[in-house]
Design an enzyme around this catalytic site. Structure first.
Site, mmCIF file in Angstrom:
data_model
loop_
_atom_site.group_PDB
_atom_site.id
_atom_site.type_symbol
_atom_site.label_atom_id
_atom_site.label_comp_id
_atom_site.label_asym_id
_atom_site.label_seq_id
_atom_site.Cartn_x
_atom_site.Cartn_y
_atom_site.Cartn_z
ATOM 1 N N HIS A 102 6.809 -9.174 1.456
ATOM 2 C CA HIS A 102 5.536 -9.682 1.959
ATOM 3 C C HIS A 102 4.600 -10.225 0.878
ATOM 4 O O HIS A 102 4.044 -11.321 1.037
ATOM 5 C CB HIS A 102 4.826 -8.594 2.763
ATOM 6 C CG HIS A 102 5.630 -8.097 3.916
ATOM 7 N ND1 HIS A 102 5.935 -8.889 5.005
ATOM 8 C CD2 HIS A 102 6.229 -6.895 4.152
ATOM 9 C CE1 HIS A 102 6.661 -8.196 5.873
ATOM 10 N NE2 HIS A 102 6.854 -6.986 5.373
ATOM 11 N N HIS A 149 2.169 1.283 6.405
ATOM 12 C CA HIS A 149 3.396 0.495 6.467
ATOM 13 C C HIS A 149 3.281 -0.633 5.450
ATOM 14 O O HIS A 149 4.062 -0.691 4.518
ATOM 15 C CB HIS A 149 3.619 -0.052 7.883
ATOM 16 C CG HIS A 149 4.941 -0.735 8.069
ATOM 17 N ND1 HIS A 149 5.436 -1.099 9.296
ATOM 18 C CD2 HIS A 149 5.877 -1.135 7.173
ATOM 19 C CE1 HIS A 149 6.609 -1.681 9.163
ATOM 20 N NE2 HIS A 149 6.896 -1.718 7.870
ATOM 21 N N GLU A 179 8.150 -3.584 0.502
ATOM 22 C CA GLU A 179 6.952 -4.222 1.024
ATOM 23 C C GLU A 179 6.431 -5.306 0.077
ATOM 24 O O GLU A 179 5.981 -6.364 0.519
ATOM 25 C CB GLU A 179 5.869 -3.171 1.289
ATOM 26 C CG GLU A 179 6.172 -2.273 2.477
ATOM 27 C CD GLU A 179 6.280 -3.046 3.787
ATOM 28 O OE1 GLU A 179 5.339 -3.786 4.119
ATOM 29 O OE2 GLU A 179 7.310 -2.920 4.476
#
Length: 308
Positions: free
Chosen positions: A173, A91, A169
């Site tokens: 992040h 993930h 992602e």
């Protein structure tokens, strides 16, 4: 086999477009952290004084989560987007703050997410959708076809392209992780060097936790008939990692879908020592009902360990 041939063909096509020098001397993507050798050593979230050089330790997002999915299908099987047999999938790598809160989309100049979520930040700032080339082209530009091949095998999205997921992602992040700040790469920074460096770090962290193998070694295998208790799942993983991870479940807490491993990090997120700590987030899985760890749809996965 058709998928394998397609992947190899795609990589060869990318290689054909790369400069000859990229094959013999790949550009480096790691940051310039020579100054960190003289900085005080402390695990993130355990430091007692303010970290002065934020390139040396993830700050303030020092509670680092390595997160994985257990999907049973992708929805894009006809396009060859398949899950890796006998493995969970990546993930991401998330920089939560030490109190469990988190930031997101911290640098919109590095926003590569074609479908940002959320589209508006809590302070009202809109996050524009990215419309440029996919981030896989950034990896190819640095000649890192090995990294790209691994990502295609193990960092697989459900319901959207892998490339779009990877861009999401990074933008959501990595831009909030201080050790991936552009300034950490020094005056010789090359555009998108930080993106490739982040993807490398994500893969390194994922390899620390072979979740499928750890569960299987404790007799916990995907099944459409058997259910497991939350305690069984947590105990099996804690026995190998030393800490209780977060387990995420859907359908009223009865279907296992994800795992998050929590850490304090000594050094940079790229190369530092990850100390596993207990989850700070309560599991969404049922405490009392049996939990399904479903088998995958056979046509939704492929054997990736035998492929180049």
């Amino acid at each position: 086999m058709a998928v394998a041939i397609g992947l190899v063909s795609a990589l060869l096509a990318l290689q054909a477009g790369a400069s000859a020098s990229s094959f013999f001397s790949l550009p480096r993507t790691f940051p310039n952290i020579s100054a960190c050798a003289t900085e005080p050593l402390a695990y993130s979230c355990e430091n007692t004084t303010t970290i002065q050089n934020t390139c040396c330790s993830p700050t303030p997002g020092g509670l680092v989560l390595q997160t994985q999915f257990w999907d049973t299908y992708t929805g894009l099987e006809k396009k060859g987007q398949l899950l890796p047999k006998d493995s969970w999938t990546i993930h991401g790598l998330w920089p939560d703050n030490c109190d469990g809160s988190f930031e997101q989309y911290c640098d919109l100049s590095r926003q590569y997410d074609p479908s940002p979520s959320p589209k508006v930040l809590p302070d009202g700032t809109p996050v524009p959708a990215y419309k440029g080339p996919g981030v896989e082209t950034f990896v190819a530009e640095f000649g890192r076809f090995d990294l790209l091949a691994y990502m295609e095998k193990y960092w697989v999205s459900q319901g959207s392209s892998n490339s779009g997921f990877w861009g999401h992602e990074f933008a959501k992040h990595a831009t909030c992780t201080s050790t991936f700040d552009v300034a950490c790469y020094g005056p010789d920074y090359k555009k998108n060097q930080d993106v490739v460096d982040f993807f490398d770090a994500v893969v390194r962290a994922f390899k620390m936790y072979p979740t499928w193998d750890m569960l299987a070694a404790s007799g916990i295998l995907p099944s459409n008939r058997t259910t497991y208790s939350l305690t069984q799942l947590q105990t099996a993983l804690k026995a190998q990692t030393g800490a209780i991870p977060y387990l995420g479940c859907g359908q009223n807490g009865t279907v296992l879908q994800e795992v998050w491993y929590f850490h304090h990090v000594l050094g940079s997120e790229q190369f530092g020592h990850y100390k596993t700590v207990d989850s700070t987030t309560k599991s969404s899985c049922s405490q009392t009902a049996g939990i399904h760890y479903y088998e995958r749809t056979p046509t939704s996965e492929r054997e990736v360990r035998l492929l180049p």
